[in-house]
Design a protein around this motif. Structure first.
Motif, PDB file in Angstrom:
ATOM      1  N   ALA A  67     -47.321 -15.258  35.013  1.00  0.00           N
ATOM      2  CA  ALA A  67     -47.557 -16.224  36.128  1.00  0.00           C
ATOM      3  C   ALA A  67     -49.002 -16.642  35.650  1.00  0.00           C
ATOM      4  CB  ALA A  67     -48.293 -15.238  37.387  1.00  0.00           C
ATOM      5  N   ARG A  68     -49.152 -16.496  33.917  1.00  0.00           N
ATOM      6  CA  ARG A  68     -49.666 -16.407  33.465  1.00  0.00           C
ATOM      7  C   ARG A  68     -49.720 -18.665  33.730  1.00  0.00           C
ATOM      8  NH1 ARG A  68     -48.720 -13.870  27.902  1.00  0.00           N
ATOM      9  NH2 ARG A  68     -47.336 -14.726  28.783  1.00  0.00           N
ATOM     10  N   ASN A  69     -49.034 -19.344  33.276  1.00  0.00           N
ATOM     11  CA  ASN A  69     -48.643 -20.465  33.746  1.00  0.00           C
ATOM     12  C   ASN A  69     -48.459 -20.733  35.237  1.00  0.00           C
ATOM     13  OD1 ASN A  69     -49.318 -21.200  31.014  1.00  0.00           O
ATOM     14  ND2 ASN A  69     -47.473 -20.458  30.408  1.00  0.00           N
ATOM     15  N   GLN A  70     -48.347 -20.434  36.166  1.00  0.00           N
ATOM     16  CA  GLN A  70     -47.875 -20.832  37.183  1.00  0.00           C
ATOM     17  C   GLN A  70     -49.465 -20.813  37.942  1.00  0.00           C
ATOM     18  OE1 GLN A  70     -45.860 -17.749  38.472  1.00  0.00           O
ATOM     19  NE2 GLN A  70     -43.914 -17.901  37.057  1.00  0.00           N
ATOM     20  N   SER A  71     -48.755 -21.559  39.105  1.00  0.00           N
ATOM     21  CA  SER A  71     -50.156 -21.900  40.621  1.00  0.00           C
ATOM     22  C   SER A  71     -51.151 -20.844  40.365  1.00  0.00           C
ATOM     23  CB  SER A  71     -50.004 -21.661  41.754  1.00  0.00           C
ATOM     24  OG  SER A  71     -49.275 -21.643  42.571  1.00  0.00           O
ATOM     25  N   ARG A  74     -49.575 -18.355  42.512  1.00  0.00           N
ATOM     26  CA  ARG A  74     -49.240 -16.965  42.089  1.00  0.00           C
ATOM     27  C   ARG A  74     -49.832 -16.294  40.793  1.00  0.00           C
ATOM     28  NH1 ARG A  74     -44.213 -16.223  43.571  1.00  0.00           N
ATOM     29  NH2 ARG A  74     -43.289 -16.073  41.146  1.00  0.00           N
ATOM     30  N   LYS A  75     -50.978 -16.709  39.962  1.00  0.00           N
ATOM     31  CA  LYS A  75     -52.021 -16.402  39.444  1.00  0.00           C
ATOM     32  C   LYS A  75     -52.346 -14.956  40.337  1.00  0.00           C
ATOM     33  CE  LYS A  75     -52.643 -19.390  36.614  1.00  0.00           C
ATOM     34  NZ  LYS A  75     -53.809 -20.092  35.557  1.00  0.00           N
ATOM     35  N   ALA A  76     -52.961 -15.207  41.535  1.00  0.00           N
ATOM     36  CA  ALA A  76     -54.015 -14.472  42.393  1.00  0.00           C
ATOM     37  C   ALA A  76     -53.027 -13.637  42.701  1.00  0.00           C
ATOM     38  CB  ALA A  76     -54.494 -15.037  43.489  1.00  0.00           C
ATOM     39  N   ILE A  77     -52.057 -13.641  43.570  1.00  0.00           N
ATOM     40  CA  ILE A  77     -50.584 -12.824  43.473  1.00  0.00           C
ATOM     41  C   ILE A  77     -50.605 -11.384  42.374  1.00  0.00           C
ATOM     42  CG2 ILE A  77     -48.460 -12.052  44.472  1.00  0.00           C
ATOM     43  CD1 ILE A  77     -48.929 -14.931  45.899  1.00  0.00           C
TER      44      ILE A  77
END
Length: 100
Positions: A67-71, A74-77
């Motif tokens: 998730a590092r490069n996602q929204s 998505r990172k929060a989840i």
């Protein structure tokens, strides 16, 4: 029922197809739920649940890494799942300790 999201978080370093781990953990989750639902097997279910939460933790780490490069959502989840494992493990161990 829809294993693809779970297949995607199986750590890449594990041997074999991700699908096998997804199905295996699903079977373990259903078995654990059945044990927890019965007074006579609840103690075993608590211990198995704690072990299961520990066993799937690497998948949560993989999800956070992916998730590092996602929204931001998505990172929060993904990042939010990591600290939640500890209270779930503690709750399962509490069931194990207090059940007869």
């Amino acid at each position: 029922i829809i294993p693809d999201p779970f297949d995607s978080i199986v750590p890449k370093y594990l041997p074999g197809p991700a699908h096998a781990y997804t199905h295996g953990s699903g079977v373990a989750e259903l078995g654990t739920a059945a044990l927890l639902a019965n007074d006579k097997t609840r103690r075993a279910g608590g211990l198995l649940a704690a072990l299961l939460f520990v066993a799937v933790f690497p998948a949560n780490i993989q999800m956070a890494l992916d998730a590092r490069n996602q929204s931001t959502q998505r990172k929060a989840i993904a990042y939010g799942r990591l600290p939640l494992q500890l209270p779930m493990i503690c709750s399962a161990l509490k069931i194990w300790r207090k059940s007869k």
